[in-house]
Design an enzyme around this catalytic site. Structure first.
Site, mmCIF file in Angstrom:
data_model
loop_
_atom_site.group_PDB
_atom_site.id
_atom_site.type_symbol
_atom_site.label_atom_id
_atom_site.label_comp_id
_atom_site.label_asym_id
_atom_site.label_seq_id
_atom_site.Cartn_x
_atom_site.Cartn_y
_atom_site.Cartn_z
ATOM 1 N N ASP A 80 34.717 -3.126 10.707
ATOM 2 C CA ASP A 80 36.197 -3.536 10.929
ATOM 3 C C ASP A 80 37.030 -2.368 10.274
ATOM 4 O O ASP A 80 36.534 -1.078 9.838
ATOM 5 C CB ASP A 80 36.478 -5.036 10.436
ATOM 6 C CG ASP A 80 36.894 -4.891 8.866
ATOM 7 O OD1 ASP A 80 36.486 -3.922 8.115
ATOM 8 O OD2 ASP A 80 37.250 -5.857 8.565
ATOM 9 N N CYS A 126 32.754 -4.420 6.097
ATOM 10 C CA CYS A 126 34.364 -4.680 5.948
ATOM 11 C C CYS A 126 34.780 -4.600 4.698
ATOM 12 O O CYS A 126 34.190 -3.618 3.767
ATOM 13 C CB CYS A 126 34.421 -6.104 6.423
ATOM 14 S SG CYS A 126 33.611 -7.425 5.392
ATOM 15 N N GLY A 127 35.964 -5.124 4.336
ATOM 16 C CA GLY A 127 36.779 -4.788 2.954
ATOM 17 C C GLY A 127 35.765 -5.285 1.865
ATOM 18 O O GLY A 127 35.727 -4.264 0.815
ATOM 19 N N THR A 128 35.353 -6.430 1.911
ATOM 20 C CA THR A 128 34.365 -6.950 0.760
ATOM 21 C C THR A 128 32.941 -6.899 1.329
ATOM 22 O O THR A 128 31.957 -7.337 0.407
ATOM 23 C CB THR A 128 34.831 -8.223 0.297
ATOM 24 O OG1 THR A 128 34.757 -9.107 1.568
ATOM 25 C CG2 THR A 128 36.152 -8.172 -0.154
ATOM 26 N N GLY A 129 32.727 -6.981 2.704
ATOM 27 C CA GLY A 129 31.371 -7.477 2.896
ATOM 28 C C GLY A 129 31.316 -8.675 2.950
ATOM 29 O O GLY A 129 30.081 -9.198 3.957
ATOM 30 N N GLY A 177 32.946 -11.292 4.848
ATOM 31 C CA GLY A 177 33.236 -12.110 6.103
ATOM 32 C C GLY A 177 32.361 -11.362 7.014
ATOM 33 O O GLY A 177 31.720 -12.399 7.739
ATOM 34 N N HIS A 219 12.099 -9.884 -0.682
ATOM 35 C CA HIS A 219 11.794 -11.460 -0.970
ATOM 36 C C HIS A 219 12.590 -12.057 0.327
ATOM 37 O O HIS A 219 12.015 -13.144 0.599
ATOM 38 C CB HIS A 219 12.475 -11.965 -2.092
ATOM 39 C CG HIS A 219 11.690 -11.657 -3.184
ATOM 40 N ND1 HIS A 219 11.675 -12.052 -4.483
ATOM 41 C CD2 HIS A 219 10.371 -10.656 -3.422
ATOM 42 C CE1 HIS A 219 10.680 -11.719 -5.443
ATOM 43 N NE2 HIS A 219 9.906 -10.862 -4.780
ATOM 44 N N ASN A 220 13.630 -11.716 0.721
ATOM 45 C CA ASN A 220 14.109 -12.192 1.898
ATOM 46 C C ASN A 220 14.112 -11.768 3.191
ATOM 47 O O ASN A 220 14.639 -12.553 4.217
ATOM 48 C CB ASN A 220 15.906 -12.218 1.417
ATOM 49 C CG ASN A 220 16.412 -12.723 0.102
ATOM 50 O OD1 ASN A 220 16.626 -12.014 -0.658
ATOM 51 N ND2 ASN A 220 15.909 -13.851 -0.326
ATOM 52 N N ARG A 263 35.603 -1.589 0.442
ATOM 53 C CA ARG A 263 37.011 -1.677 -0.977
ATOM 54 C C ARG A 263 36.162 -2.034 -2.154
ATOM 55 O O ARG A 263 36.837 -1.846 -3.032
ATOM 56 C CB ARG A 263 37.939 -2.572 -0.367
ATOM 57 C CG ARG A 263 38.801 -2.219 0.900
ATOM 58 C CD ARG A 263 39.756 -3.407 1.066
ATOM 59 N NE ARG A 263 40.413 -3.075 2.398
ATOM 60 C CZ ARG A 263 41.115 -3.804 3.183
ATOM 61 N NH1 ARG A 263 41.009 -5.115 2.980
ATOM 62 N NH2 ARG A 263 41.903 -3.287 4.220
ATOM 63 N N ARG A 285 4.207 -16.019 -0.018
ATOM 64 C CA ARG A 285 4.934 -16.970 -0.268
ATOM 65 C C ARG A 285 6.450 -16.909 0.068
ATOM 66 O O ARG A 285 7.221 -17.940 0.339
ATOM 67 C CB ARG A 285 5.152 -17.507 -1.749
ATOM 68 C CG ARG A 285 5.497 -16.429 -2.948
ATOM 69 C CD ARG A 285 5.362 -16.705 -4.136
ATOM 70 N NE ARG A 285 6.137 -16.211 -5.191
ATOM 71 C CZ ARG A 285 5.791 -14.692 -5.570
ATOM 72 N NH1 ARG A 285 4.719 -14.310 -5.062
ATOM 73 N NH2 ARG A 285 6.548 -14.285 -6.453
ATOM 74 N N HIS A 286 6.758 -15.726 0.135
ATOM 75 C CA HIS A 286 8.351 -15.233 0.568
ATOM 76 C C HIS A 286 8.494 -15.849 2.094
ATOM 77 O O HIS A 286 9.645 -16.106 2.450
ATOM 78 C CB HIS A 286 8.644 -14.090 0.184
ATOM 79 C CG HIS A 286 8.502 -13.802 -1.229
ATOM 80 N ND1 HIS A 286 9.649 -14.234 -2.322
ATOM 81 C CD2 HIS A 286 7.785 -13.092 -2.135
ATOM 82 C CE1 HIS A 286 8.839 -14.045 -3.162
ATOM 83 N NE2 HIS A 286 7.989 -13.102 -3.340
ATOM 84 N N ARG A 329 9.194 -19.448 2.413
ATOM 85 C CA ARG A 329 10.862 -19.547 2.240
ATOM 86 C C ARG A 329 11.580 -19.183 3.152
ATOM 87 O O ARG A 329 12.573 -19.782 3.549
ATOM 88 C CB ARG A 329 11.026 -18.943 0.923
ATOM 89 C CG ARG A 329 10.359 -19.517 -0.377
ATOM 90 C CD ARG A 329 10.278 -18.836 -1.358
ATOM 91 N NE ARG A 329 9.388 -19.544 -2.396
ATOM 92 C CZ ARG A 329 8.879 -19.210 -3.766
ATOM 93 N NH1 ARG A 329 9.457 -17.643 -3.875
ATOM 94 N NH2 ARG A 329 8.222 -19.595 -4.368
HETATM 95 C C1 RB5 Z 1 40.365 -7.295 6.266
HETATM 96 O O1 RB5 Z 1 41.562 -7.149 5.745
HETATM 97 C C2 RB5 Z 1 39.442 -7.795 5.324
HETATM 98 O O2 RB5 Z 1 39.840 -9.413 5.424
HETATM 99 C C3 RB5 Z 1 37.788 -7.685 5.767
HETATM 100 O O3 RB5 Z 1 37.593 -6.343 5.756
HETATM 101 C C4 RB5 Z 1 36.917 -8.377 5.013
HETATM 102 O O4 RB5 Z 1 37.006 -7.996 3.775
HETATM 103 C C5 RB5 Z 1 36.721 -9.679 5.252
HETATM 104 O O5 RB5 Z 1 36.021 -10.572 4.503
#
Ligand code: RB5
Length: 145
Positions: A8, A64-67, A69, A97-98, A108, A131-132, A135
């Protein structure tokens, strides 16, 4: 190895760095884009998820910002195992494993050096199976509950 990548607006610069790195490594990477200043990350997550499912053995990277979403959205698509990784230990076990097929990254929350190490670890670690695998199959049975 085929890699699909999307982001994004918050992940745009980091995605460019990751693409440049993957190209340097002669990886086959396709940019699934973003939608400008106000990108709705679920749209891009779905685009990359569909591409991964349509090309068996390929991997996705979503930024994305945090990964967060991106990982929540991608995991809504049947067959996807998206993992948000913030360090290389998780990236290694996400594969071992996953059998994760999409790596999610927060632009960010992480710098580019750590991000590249995570990407490298994720792409160069094979699933252990055994085993993985049982699962992982159990995870996908939850999709029908
Ligand atoms: C965008 O502002 C922010 O919400 C998006 O990048 C992300 O971090 C959502 O999880």
């Amino acid at each position: 190895m085929k890699i699909w990548i999307g982001c994004d607006h918050a992940g745009f610069d980091r995605k460019r760095e990751v693409i440049a790195y993957l190209k340097e490594q002669n990886m086959d990477v396709t940019d699934c884009g973003y939608q400008g200043e106000h990108t709705d990350y679920p749209v891009i997550a779905k685009r990359v998820a569909d591409a991964v499912l349509g090309t068996p053995g390929s991997f996705g990277i979503l930024i994305c910002g945090t990964g967060l979403g991106m990982s929540i959205a991608a995991n809504k698509v049947k067959g996807i195992r998206a993992t948000l990784c913030t360090e290389t230990f998780s990236a290694k076990y996400a594969r071992l494993h996953n059998d994760a097929n999409i790596l999610c990254i927060g632009a960010r929350t992480l710098g580019s050096g750590v991000t590249i190490e995570i990407v490298d670890t994720f792409l160069h670690t094979d699933f252990e199976g055994g085993r993985h695998e049982t699962r992982v199959n159990m995870i996908h049975e939850l999709e029908n509950k």
